[in-house]
Design an enzyme around this catalytic site. Structure first.
Site, mmCIF file in Angstrom:
data_model
loop_
_atom_site.group_PDB
_atom_site.id
_atom_site.type_symbol
_atom_site.label_atom_id
_atom_site.label_comp_id
_atom_site.label_asym_id
_atom_site.label_seq_id
_atom_site.Cartn_x
_atom_site.Cartn_y
_atom_site.Cartn_z
ATOM 1 N N GLU A 157 0.828 -1.211 0.000
ATOM 2 C CA GLU A 157 0.000 0.000 0.000
ATOM 3 C C GLU A 157 0.868 1.270 0.000
ATOM 4 O OE1 GLU A 157 -4.131 -1.456 2.035
ATOM 5 O OE2 GLU A 157 -2.576 -0.782 3.411
ATOM 6 N N GLU A 235 -6.420 -7.496 -1.483
ATOM 7 C CA GLU A 235 -7.098 -7.512 -0.184
ATOM 8 C C GLU A 235 -8.570 -7.194 -0.413
ATOM 9 O OE1 GLU A 235 -5.419 -5.065 2.854
ATOM 10 O OE2 GLU A 235 -3.392 -5.907 2.627
#
Length: 587
Positions: A157, A235
Site C-alpha cells: 500500500e 485484499e
C-alpha cells in the site's frame, strides 16, 4: 518443477489460472493450529493462502534473527504445500496489517540516518541485511523450485504513503538479486493517486485493495493496466478491525460481501482479507491515528470467515457457495481436535506491587534527563521514570514534554493523574505537602502507529523531558519494563491499594481446551498465561474477554498473572468457554 506467470492472465504451467486465496497470518495463530486453519481454507474452496511477514518479530533486535516457534515461516509454507495450497508471500519491509509499527522494527528509529519507506541508503542497507537472512528461508519454496509460492509482494500500500518510485524499483531489484523468480506484485487502494503512486508496472503487477464497489474499482484497475493483464483484488476486505474505545465490535453484511466476492471472481482473482484474523498476542497490536490515537484491541477477529478462535461462520458457507461456481469444492477431514473449556472461577492467590518489584524486573539506568524506551533497546511494554522533586511547595506548572502514549503520574507511589494521547503535555497544578516527594511516571506504549504520516515519529516514553515550575527536571532513574519475563517477581513483597500490581492465579486442568478469560471489573493491563502474554485488556472495551488457546495451557498446574495498572481489580477471574468481543455494530 512448475511455472507460474503473469501475462494477460495468470498461467500455471501455461494454463489459465484463477487465484482464490485467503489471508492467514501465521504469527497471529499458535503453530499447533496452523494445520486446522489451512484445512478450513482448503475446505472453503481456496487454492492459495496469503500471509504477511513481520520484520519486527523476525529481527527483534538489530542483527538478531528469529525463525522458530510461532515465527517458523518455512514450516507454515510447507504445511500449505502438503495440502496442495499455493502461497502468496508479502515479506515486508512494511506490512501495515494493524500490526505494531506496520511490521517495521523499533530500532530503526535509533539511527538518525534512516528515513523509513524511502530510497534512503541507511534504510535500504538494513532491508538488504534482513532480506539476506529472510529470503534464503523461502527461495527454494517458490513454484519455480518445486515449492508452493506463486507471487511475492513488493512493499505494501505504498501509494497511500509516498510516490518514491526509486525506492520501489530498488526493492524489487533487491528481491530479484536475492533469488525471487516468481512474479512480483504491488497492492494499493484504487482511490485518488494511490494506484499511480504505488505501482511499478514494469517490475510488478499492480493489484488493488478494497471492500466494496469492486466492479467500479476493477474497471479502474483495467484502465490503469493500459494493456490486458490479470485483474486481482489483493485484499478483499470482508470485515474490519476494532480499536479500544470503539462503541462495538465491527461486523459487515455477509450477503453484500458475498455479492462482491462473486463480482471479483467473475472478472479475476482474489485474496480474501481476512480468511482468519487471529490474535494480537502480547503487545503486537498496531494503532491508527486520525484525530486522535486509536490503538487496536487484542483480538484480530476482523469478522472473518473463521472467528479469532477458529470457528466456521455463516459467512464462510455463503462464500463457499460462490466459490463453488468457479471451482470444485474439495472434501476435507479436519485433523486437529479443538474444544472449548469452561474452567470456572479462579480466586487470586497472591498479589504484589509493581513498585516493590522494579529492581527484580529491570536494571536501573541513571540519566540526567528522561530518554525514550527505544534508546534503552526496548521495543514493547512500559517504561518507568523516577526523580526526586524536593521540598514541599506549590507546583504551578507540571508538564510532560514529548511523551507517548499514556502516562500515569505518581507522588510517593500514590496516583496523581493520568494523561493519554491528546492530554499529554497539558499543564497540571498541585501541592507538595511532604518534606520529600518522589515523582514516578509509568508510560505505556499502546502500539506504534501502523499507517500514514504519523509513522514518522513513534518513539515511546518521554523523549524531551518533564517541566516542573517552568524548568526541566534532571536526575532520573529509569526502568525498562518490556514485561517479557515475570518469573523474577517476588509475590511476598508488599502490595498497596491504588498502585499498579501483579495478581497471581493458579488452576489445575485435567483436560485442555481453548478458553476465554473474562476481565470484567478489571481496569487496564495484560494477562500472562504460563509465561505467554495473551494480550491487553481495557475496561473501555469493546473486547471483554481474551482468548487463551489450549496450547498455552498444560495438564496439571497452570499459572496466570494479571498485570493491572489502574488499581481496579477483582478477587477472581473467570475462564469460560464463551468469547465476548463486545456488542456488534455493522459498518
Amino acid at each position: 518443477m512448475h511455472t507460474f506467470e503473469s501475462r494477460d492472465e495468470f498461467y500455471y504451467d501455461d494454463q489459465p489460472y484463477k487465484v482464490i486465496s485467503g489471508a492467514i497470518h501465521y504469527f497471529r495463530v499458535v503453530p499447533e493450529y496452523w494445520q486446522d486453519r489451512l484445512e478450513k481454507l482448503k475446505a472453503l474452496g481456496c487454492n492459495t493462502v496469503e500471509t504477511y511477514v513481520p520484520w519486527n518479530l523476525h529481527e527483534p533486535q538489530e542483527s538478531q534473527f528469529c525463525f522458530d516457534g510461532r515465527l517458523n515461516l518455512r514450516r507454515f509454507i510447507e504445511l500449505a504445500a502438503a495440502l496442495e495450497l499455493k502461497v502468496i508471500l508479502r515479506p515486508a519491509p512494511y506490512i501495515c496489517a494493524e500490526w505494531e509499527f506496520g511490521g517495521l522494527p523499533y530500532w530503526l528509529m535509533n539511527d538518525p540516518e534512516v528515513k523509513v519507506r524511502f530510497d534512503n541508503s541507511a534504510f535500504m542497507k538494513k532491508i538488504e541485511r534482513y532480506y539476506h537472512r529472510l529470503l534464503p528461508e523461502i527461495v527454494d519454496l517458490q513454484i519455480t523450485n518445486g515449492g508452493p509460492i506463486i507471487l511475492v509482494q513488493v512493499e505494501n500500500e505504498y501509494g497511500g504513503y509516498a510516490n518514491d518510485k526509486e525506492y520501489l524499483k530498488k526493492s524489487a531489484k533487491m528481491m530479484r538479486q536475492l533469488g525471487i523468480t516468481v512474479p512480483l506484485v504491488t497492492s494499493d487502494g484504487p482511490w485518488g493517486d494511490m494506484l499511480e503512486n504505488g505501482s511499478i508496472p514494469e517490475y510488478a503487477l499492480p493489484t488493488i485493495n478494497c471492500g466494496s464497489k469492486v466492479t467500479e474499482h476493477l474497471q479502474h484497475l483495467r484502465a490503469f493496466h493500459e494493456r490486458k493483464r490479470p485483474l486481482m483484488v489483493m485484499e478483499f476486505w470482508i470485515g474490519w478491525f476494532d480499536a479500544w474505545g470503539d462503541a462495538a465490535h465491527h461486523v459487515t453484511d455477509s450477503d453484500e460481501a458475498t455479492k462482491e466476492l462473486d463480482a471479483i471472481l467473475a472478472q479475476g482473482s482474489v485474496n480474501i482479507y481476512m480468511f482468519h484474523g487471529g490474535t494480537n498476542f502480547g503487545f503486537t497490536n498496531g494503532a491508527n491515528y486520525y484525530e486522535q490515537l486509536a490503538p487496536d484491541v487484542t483480538s484480530y477477529d476482523y469478522d472473518a470467515l473463521l472467528t479469532e478462535w477458529g470457528d466456521i461462520t455463516e459467512k464462510f458457507w455463503k462464500f463457499q457457495q460462490v466459490i463453488g461456481k468457479y471451482t470444485e469444492i474439495p472434501k476435507i477431514e479436519y485433523s486437529t481436535k479443538i474444544t472449548k473449556k469452561n474452567y470456572g472461577v479462579i480466586e487470586v492467590a497472591e498479589r504484589t506491587a509493581l513498585f516493590a518489584n522494579l529492581d527484580l524486573l529491570s536494571a536501573k539506568v541513571a540519566t540526567n534527563y528522561p530518554v525514550a524506551m527505544e534508546k534503552l533497546d526496548q521495543a514493547f511494554g512500559y517504561i518507568f521514570y523516577r526523580s526526586r522533586m524536593g521540598r514541599a511547595r506549590q507546583i504551578e506548572d507540571f508538564r510532560l514534554i514529548g511523551c507517548m502514549d499514556r502516562a500515569q503520574i505518581f507522588l510517593n507511589d500514590q496516583p496523581l493523574a493520568t494523561q493519554y494521547d491528546l492530554e499529554l503535555g497539558k499543564k497540571i497544578m498541585f501541592e507538595l505537602t511532604a518534606e520529600e516527594t518522589e515523582l514516578g511516571i509509568l508510560v505505556e506504549n499502546m502500539g506504534r502507529v501502523n499507517y500514514s504520516v504519523k509513522m514518522m515519529h513513534q518513539e515511546k516514553g518521554i523523549t524531551d523531558g518533564v517541566i516542573i515550575n517552568g524548568a526541566f527536571q534532571t536526575q532520573w532513574d529509569i526502568y525498562s519494563l518490556p514485561m517479557e519475563d515475570l518469573t523474577t517477581l517476588d509475590f511476598s513483597r508488599e502490595w498497596q491499594e491504588n498502585q499498579p500490581a501483579f495478581h497471581q492465579f493458579h488452576f489445575s486442568a485435567t483436560e485442555l481446551g481453548d478458553t476465554f478469560v473474562d476481565m470484567t471489573g478489571w481496569g487496564k493491563g495484560f494477562v500472562m498465561v504460563n509465561g505467554n502474554n495473551i494480550g491487553r485488556f481495557w475496561e473501555r472495551g469493546p473486547q471483554k474477554r481474551l482468548y487463551i488457546p489450549a496450547p498455552f495451557l498444560r495438564k496439571g498446574e497452570n499459572e496466570i498473572i494479571v498485570f493491572e495498572s489502574e488499581g481496579k481489580w477483582n478477587e477472581a477471574i473467570t475462564l469460560t468457554d464463551c468469547p465476548d468481543l463486545g456488542n456488534s455494530e455493522q459498518i
